[in-house]
Design a protein around this motif. Structure first.
Motif, PDB file in Angstrom:
ATOM      1  N   SER A   1      31.438  28.152  48.743  1.00 12.01           N
ATOM      2  CA  SER A   1      30.225  27.814  48.002  1.00 12.01           C
ATOM      3  C   SER A   1      28.969  28.174  48.781  1.00 12.01           C
ATOM      4  O   SER A   1      27.877  28.228  48.224  1.00 12.01           O
ATOM      5  CB  SER A   1      30.232  26.325  47.647  1.00 12.01           C
ATOM      6  OG  SER A   1      30.411  25.586  48.837  1.00 12.01           O
ATOM      7  N   MET A   2      29.117  28.433  50.087  1.00  9.51           N
ATOM      8  CA  MET A   2      27.956  28.825  50.898  1.00  9.51           C
ATOM      9  C   MET A   2      27.580  30.287  50.715  1.00  9.51           C
ATOM     10  O   MET A   2      26.448  30.677  50.950  1.00  9.51           O
ATOM     11  CB  MET A   2      28.270  28.625  52.391  1.00  9.51           C
ATOM     12  CG  MET A   2      28.319  27.183  52.812  1.00  9.51           C
ATOM     13  SD  MET A   2      28.860  27.090  54.520  1.00  9.51           S
ATOM     14  CE  MET A   2      27.648  28.149  55.312  1.00  9.51           C
ATOM     15  N   LEU A   3      28.552  31.099  50.355  1.00 10.39           N
ATOM     16  CA  LEU A   3      28.302  32.532  50.232  1.00 10.39           C
ATOM     17  C   LEU A   3      27.880  32.892  48.805  1.00 10.39           C
ATOM     18  O   LEU A   3      28.401  32.314  47.850  1.00 10.39           O
ATOM     19  CB  LEU A   3      29.566  33.323  50.596  1.00 10.39           C
ATOM     20  CG  LEU A   3      30.066  33.209  52.034  1.00 10.39           C
ATOM     21  CD1 LEU A   3      31.465  33.815  52.151  1.00 10.39           C
ATOM     22  CD2 LEU A   3      29.111  33.889  53.006  1.00 10.39           C
ATOM     23  N   PRO A   4      26.960  33.838  48.664  1.00 11.18           N
ATOM     24  CA  PRO A   4      26.520  34.202  47.309  1.00 11.18           C
ATOM     25  C   PRO A   4      27.508  35.138  46.623  1.00 11.18           C
ATOM     26  O   PRO A   4      27.137  36.206  46.144  1.00 11.18           O
ATOM     27  CB  PRO A   4      25.174  34.892  47.570  1.00 11.18           C
ATOM     28  CG  PRO A   4      25.313  35.495  48.926  1.00 11.18           C
ATOM     29  CD  PRO A   4      26.239  34.592  49.702  1.00 11.18           C
ATOM     30  N   ILE A   5      28.790  34.758  46.629  1.00 13.28           N
ATOM     31  CA  ILE A   5      29.794  35.633  46.040  1.00 13.28           C
ATOM     32  C   ILE A   5      29.958  35.323  44.564  1.00 13.28           C
ATOM     33  O   ILE A   5      29.581  34.248  44.086  1.00 13.28           O
ATOM     34  CB  ILE A   5      31.154  35.517  46.750  1.00 13.28           C
ATOM     35  CG1 ILE A   5      31.640  34.062  46.756  1.00 13.28           C
ATOM     36  CG2 ILE A   5      31.078  36.045  48.173  1.00 13.28           C
ATOM     37  CD1 ILE A   5      33.040  33.907  47.303  1.00 13.28           C
ATOM     38  N   THR A   6      30.519  36.287  43.830  1.00 13.67           N
ATOM     39  CA  THR A   6      30.705  36.101  42.397  1.00 13.67           C
ATOM     40  C   THR A   6      32.173  36.068  41.999  1.00 13.67           C
ATOM     41  O   THR A   6      32.514  35.666  40.901  1.00 13.67           O
ATOM     42  CB  THR A   6      29.954  37.194  41.601  1.00 13.67           C
ATOM     43  OG1 THR A   6      30.195  38.462  42.232  1.00 13.67           O
ATOM     44  CG2 THR A   6      28.463  36.933  41.614  1.00 13.67           C
ATOM     45  N   SER A   7      33.040  36.528  42.923  1.00 13.23           N
ATOM     46  CA  SER A   7      34.471  36.464  42.625  1.00 13.23           C
ATOM     47  C   SER A   7      35.313  36.411  43.900  1.00 13.23           C
ATOM     48  O   SER A   7      34.830  36.735  44.979  1.00 13.23           O
ATOM     49  CB  SER A   7      34.902  37.670  41.772  1.00 13.23           C
ATOM     50  OG  SER A   7      34.683  38.870  42.460  1.00 13.23           O
ATOM     51  N   VAL A   8      36.560  35.998  43.744  1.00 13.59           N
ATOM     52  CA  VAL A   8      37.519  36.049  44.853  1.00 13.59           C
ATOM     53  C   VAL A   8      38.717  36.883  44.421  1.00 13.59           C
ATOM     54  O   VAL A   8      39.132  36.852  43.263  1.00 13.59           O
ATOM     55  CB  VAL A   8      38.023  34.654  45.308  1.00 13.59           C
ATOM     56  CG1 VAL A   8      36.939  33.882  46.001  1.00 13.59           C
ATOM     57  CG2 VAL A   8      38.596  33.858  44.148  1.00 13.59           C
ATOM     58  N   LYS A   9      39.238  37.623  45.389  1.00 14.66           N
ATOM     59  CA  LYS A   9      40.443  38.404  45.137  1.00 14.66           C
ATOM     60  C   LYS A   9      41.569  37.758  45.916  1.00 14.66           C
ATOM     61  O   LYS A   9      41.565  37.767  47.155  1.00 14.66           O
ATOM     62  CB  LYS A   9      40.243  39.829  45.664  1.00 14.66           C
ATOM     63  CG  LYS A   9      39.911  40.816  44.588  1.00 14.66           C
ATOM     64  CD  LYS A   9      39.761  42.197  45.164  1.00 14.66           C
ATOM     65  CE  LYS A   9      40.622  43.166  44.411  1.00 14.66           C
ATOM     66  NZ  LYS A   9      40.223  44.572  44.702  1.00 14.66           N
ATOM     67  N   ILE A  10      42.503  37.157  45.208  1.00 13.11           N
ATOM     68  CA  ILE A  10      43.609  36.472  45.875  1.00 13.11           C
ATOM     69  C   ILE A  10      44.536  37.512  46.497  1.00 13.11           C
ATOM     70  O   ILE A  10      44.952  38.465  45.833  1.00 13.11           O
ATOM     71  CB  ILE A  10      44.377  35.565  44.891  1.00 13.11           C
ATOM     72  CG1 ILE A  10      43.424  34.499  44.330  1.00 13.11           C
ATOM     73  CG2 ILE A  10      45.575  34.917  45.585  1.00 13.11           C
ATOM     74  CD1 ILE A  10      44.065  33.533  43.368  1.00 13.11           C
ATOM     75  N   ASP A  11      44.812  37.323  47.768  1.00 12.19           N
ATOM     76  CA  ASP A  11      45.584  38.317  48.518  1.00 12.19           C
ATOM     77  C   ASP A  11      46.972  38.556  47.935  1.00 12.19           C
ATOM     78  O   ASP A  11      47.618  37.641  47.421  1.00 12.19           O
ATOM     79  CB  ASP A  11      45.707  37.890  49.986  1.00 12.19           C
ATOM     80  CG  ASP A  11      46.240  39.018  50.833  1.00 12.19           C
ATOM     81  OD1 ASP A  11      45.495  39.998  51.029  1.00 12.19           O
ATOM     82  OD2 ASP A  11      47.405  38.951  51.282  1.00 12.19           O
ATOM     83  N   LYS A  12      47.388  39.797  48.085  1.00 10.78           N
ATOM     84  CA  LYS A  12      48.693  40.232  47.590  1.00 10.78           C
ATOM     85  C   LYS A  12      49.855  39.353  48.067  1.00 10.78           C
ATOM     86  O   LYS A  12      50.825  39.155  47.335  1.00 10.78           O
ATOM     87  CB  LYS A  12      48.920  41.674  48.039  1.00 10.78           C
ATOM     88  CG  LYS A  12      50.201  42.270  47.534  1.00 10.78           C
ATOM     89  CD  LYS A  12      50.388  43.682  48.023  1.00 10.78           C
ATOM     90  CE  LYS A  12      51.629  44.298  47.416  1.00 10.78           C
ATOM     91  NZ  LYS A  12      52.842  43.489  47.559  1.00 10.78           N
TER      92      LYS A  12
END
Ligand code: C2E
Ligand code: CA
Ligand code: CA
Ligand code: CA
Length: 276
Positions: free
Chosen positions: A191-202
């Protein structure tokens, strides 16, 4: 004993020299590869599970060495980072990927582009300007660029990284946290980073049909959603994994099950031309 110690030292030294020599050779070949444009970009499609449409591709660099053939990015990206050569290489990838995506958009394909950004690139003081310039130059709307960063990189220099990512986000660029679940950070850190998505690792997707792993992916997805992030599954290889992922409510999937990374013309032939 003294003699033996000396020999050991020399042996160790020789091994070190070989290691250094190998690196120097590869570094020189990398420099030459840049000059002679031995790099290519392959594009791997991402499917939106809501619309069943290909909404994006990820740019993945390929190096075709004149004698050695294809060299995996896993084998040369680390050295490119160490030597700083990732800066010209990364800028080339960014520009090529933006150019290609802009062309696809002009042809009527509503696509975004994901570009991997290495630690070293994010540490570069000109990176924000480099990215803005590439977008302007290729007339690509920033909202169609997704920068993929990794957790470890965001931690190294948090204040500086945060500042740059915020500038990029303010400009309209999307930011994805790649290889999620493999780093050290917690979900609250997200929540601290201004990210918009996460890519769940393979690695999570590989055993998604294991009950425990499935529950973990389900939890990550729920928490990510609750803080407004989209969730992508990478490395989906078969129908069973695909079906399970679909049932968990993730937004996007990527993997060999849908398509491997392909040269641009093959993406057009095999993926974009196919009407669903
Ligand atoms: P990544 O960003 O995590 O990319 C995903 C990797 O998984 C890619 O390997 C892709 O080809 C592979 N992959 C995709 N779907 C599947 C699947 O279903 N099964 C399996 N087994 N593999 C799948 P690739 O292209 O060899 O790239 C390896 C890594 O090299 C990337 O990992 C990324 O960290 C780095 N990389 C590649 N291109 C670039 C680039 O242009 N810039 C930077 N900085 N790094 C790059
Ligand atoms: Ca990636
Ligand atoms: Ca990844
Ligand atoms: Ca990876």
């Amino acid at each position: 004993a003294k003699e033996k110690g000396k020999n050991n030292y020399q042996f160790f030294n020789r091994e070190m020299n070989e290691e250094i020599l190998k690196k120097l050779v590869l570094e020189n070949q990398l420099r030459k590869a840049i000059e002679e444009q031995q790099f290519q970009i392959y594009y791997q499609p991402l499917l939106d599970l809501r619309t069943n449409r290909i909404v994006s591709t990820e740019a993945l660099i390929r190096w075709e060495h004149p004698e050695k053939g294809f060299i995996s990015p896993a084998d040369f990206i680390p050295l490119a980072e160490e030597t700083g050569l990732i800066l010209p290489i990364g800028e080339w990838v960014l520009n090529e990927a933006c150019k290609q995506t802009s062309m696809w958009r002009d042809q009527g394909f509503d696509l975004s582009i994901s570009v991997n950004l290495s630690n070293r690139q994010l540490m570069n003081e000109n990176i924000v300007e480099t990215i803005k310039t590439a977008l302007r130059h290729h007339q690509l709307d920033p909202k169609h660029l997704i920068l993929e960063i990794t957790e470890s990189m965001a931690i190294i220099n948090l204040a500086d990284t945060l500042h740059k990512l915020k500038q990029l986000r303010d400009f309209g660029v999307h930011i994805a946290l790649d290889d999620f679940g493999t780093g050290y950070s917690s979900l609250s850190y997200l929540s601290m980073l201004p990210i918009t998505s996460v890519k769940i690792d393979k690695s999570f997707i590989d055993d998604i049909n294991n009950r425990m792993k499935k529950e973990i992916v389900k939890s990550i997805t729920n928490i990510a959603h609750s803080i407004g992030l989209k969730v992508v599954a990478e490395g989906v290889e078969d129908e069973q994994q695909f079906t399970t992922i679909r049932s968990l409510g993730l937004e996007r999937v990527q993997g060999y099950y849908l398509s491997p990374p392909l040269p641009a013309d093959e993406v057009e032939e095999k993926v974009l031309a196919v009407k669903v």
